[in-house]
Design an enzyme around this catalytic site. Structure first.
Site, PDB file in Angstrom:
ATOM      1  N   HIS A 181     -34.781 -48.949 -59.798  1.00 13.80           N
ATOM      2  CA  HIS A 181     -33.479 -49.380 -59.274  1.00 13.80           C
ATOM      3  C   HIS A 181     -33.316 -49.881 -57.827  1.00 13.80           C
ATOM      4  O   HIS A 181     -32.724 -50.762 -57.454  1.00 13.80           O
ATOM      5  CB  HIS A 181     -32.511 -48.123 -59.360  1.00 13.80           C
ATOM      6  CG  HIS A 181     -31.922 -48.046 -60.762  1.00 13.80           C
ATOM      7  ND1 HIS A 181     -32.598 -47.510 -61.714  1.00 13.80           N
ATOM      8  CD2 HIS A 181     -30.471 -47.895 -61.162  1.00 13.80           C
ATOM      9  CE1 HIS A 181     -31.593 -47.555 -62.913  1.00 13.80           C
ATOM     10  NE2 HIS A 181     -30.517 -47.752 -62.524  1.00 13.80           N
TER      11      HIS A 181
ATOM     12  N   HIS B   4     -34.497 -39.732 -58.724  1.00 16.05           N
ATOM     13  CA  HIS B   4     -35.533 -40.038 -57.806  1.00 16.05           C
ATOM     14  C   HIS B   4     -35.596 -39.271 -56.601  1.00 16.05           C
ATOM     15  O   HIS B   4     -34.604 -38.864 -56.100  1.00 16.05           O
ATOM     16  CB  HIS B   4     -35.526 -41.630 -57.377  1.00 16.05           C
ATOM     17  CG  HIS B   4     -35.889 -42.430 -58.764  1.00 16.05           C
ATOM     18  ND1 HIS B   4     -37.283 -42.707 -58.985  1.00 16.05           N
ATOM     19  CD2 HIS B   4     -35.219 -43.296 -59.474  1.00 16.05           C
ATOM     20  CE1 HIS B   4     -37.261 -43.680 -59.881  1.00 16.05           C
ATOM     21  NE2 HIS B   4     -35.844 -43.952 -60.160  1.00 16.05           N
TER      22      HIS B   4
END
Length: 380
Positions: A167, A214
């Site tokens: 991302h 993350h």
């Protein structure tokens, strides 16, 4: 230095960031009957009013998501409570900018309404950084932050490894590719473009922390890797663009290279969405590249009218209505084509797999039995 890297890769900075943004775990308590319910808080919320997600297993933590805040038997993964809905919606929206729904709408709209050149370059760089990022995930095999203490708001990609954050890579590459490529095509204030690029990429990076998918190290590495890839490839952007549009072997390379990269993708010891997503991205790049080459051969390049760079078109009610109609019509055609091709492809693959599997079965079991039976009958 190693201690710092270990800290940045740990779950605690992510959990602390979530709490600062108003996202809290709700610890589960077990009563005497074996039911697990979220306890009431200061606002006296009863069990069932805290937020939770679907009834499925979290691979990292071993906790099970429970619906409505209660569950029977086994360990339950702690529920979460949202105390800042503005940030919650903002980060969920920012995280969605890295999903397929964004790519299948935003990138084509740039082609249809702004400049096909920018869309073509975005797709090329996006494909490069996403492939590198996905391969690095499955080679390094570093896990995502565990839950608890982290709250995980997404589960589809939970089986994937963590580092780097694709991302963050995609957001950085798309934002700054437009910033670096647009001045040669469009007139705009560079400082405003820089501010927009930094804001969008930062929001997407922070959203990966907020969603708990993350670590801080994953996000930092993703942005840095994307920046390095852009830095090293930037001098060759024009050369590749010329090759992609004019070379006779361009469509051959555009089809053969993604097939080769998909075939040689690293093998995994468990199911993950990375290989399938990467194959989809490579397929998008292949189809787009061939399409741009065909358009160039037919002279349908849809170049902006005037001397480059051209001024940004004035936003009028009529122009906005035409753009929206064009986007809606294009997205309907695009999604419809995707669904039809997907259904046909799956049917062909299922048929091929069935025939191959049947052939192997007959070869290893059926034919051997038939041959043995036939030979016995002949001897008798």
């Amino acid at each position: 230095m190693l201690e710092l890297l270990a800290y940045l890769n740990g779950p605690e900075p992510v959990a602390r960031f979530q709490r600062r943004c108003g996202l809290f775990l709700v610890e589960a308590a077990r009563d005497s009957r074996g039911r697990t319910c979220a306890p009431a808080h200061a606002d006296n919320k009863p069990c069932g009013q805290v937020q939770g997600t679907g009834d499925h297993q979290d691979n990292n933590s071993g906790y099970k998501y429970m619906v409505n805040g209660c569950g029977v038997g086994g360990r339950s993964r702690p529920q979460y409570e949202v105390r800042n809905w503005l940030l919650h919606v903002l980060f969920l929206f920012s995280s969605a900018l890295g999903h397929e729904i964004f790519y299948i709408t935003c990138l084509p709209c740039i082609h249809w309404n702004l400049d096909p050149f920018l869309c073509r370059r975005l797709i090329n760089i996006w494909t490069l950084v996403m492939y590198v990022g996905q391969v690095m995930k499955d080679v390094l095999k570093l896990p995502r932050p565990p839950s608890p203490p982290v709250v995980k708001l997404e589960t589809r990609v939970d089986a994937e490894y963590g580092l780097p954050s694709t991302h963050a890579m995609a957001a950085t590459s798309i934002s700054f590719t437009i910033l670096l490529s647009a001045p040669a095509r469009l007139q705009f204030q560079f400082e405003v473009g820089l501010l927009i690029a930094v804001t969008l990429s930062s929001l997407v990076c922070l959203s990966r922390l907020y969603t708990g998918m993350h670590s801080v190290l994953d996000v930092i590495c993703g942005a840095l890797i994307s920046a390095l890839l852009m830095l090293f490839t930037y001098p060759y952007w024009e050369t590749f663009d010329h090759f992609q549009l004019t070379s006779r072997i361009s469509p051959i390379v555009a089809l053969a290279l993604p097939l080769f990269l998909s075939y040689t993708y690293p093998e995994l010891d468990h199911y993950s969405t990375t290989r399938g997503d990467t194959t989809t991205i490579l397929g998008v790049a292949a189809g787009s590249s061939v399409g741009y080459w065909v358009n160039e051969q037919l002279g349908q390049t849809f170049e902006p009218q005037g001397v480059l760079p051209v001024p940004l078109p004035t936003l009028t009610a009529h122009g906005l209505a035409v753009s929206v109609a064009r986007c809606l019509l294009g997205i309907v055609a695009l999604v419809g084509t995707r669904q039809i091709v997907k259904a046909l492809s799956l049917r062909v693959l299922y048929s091929w797999a069935w025939h191959v599997g049947t052939g192997h079965l007959l070869h290893h079991v059926g034919l051997g039995s038939l041959f043995r039976t036939g030979w016995t009958g002949m001897k008798e």
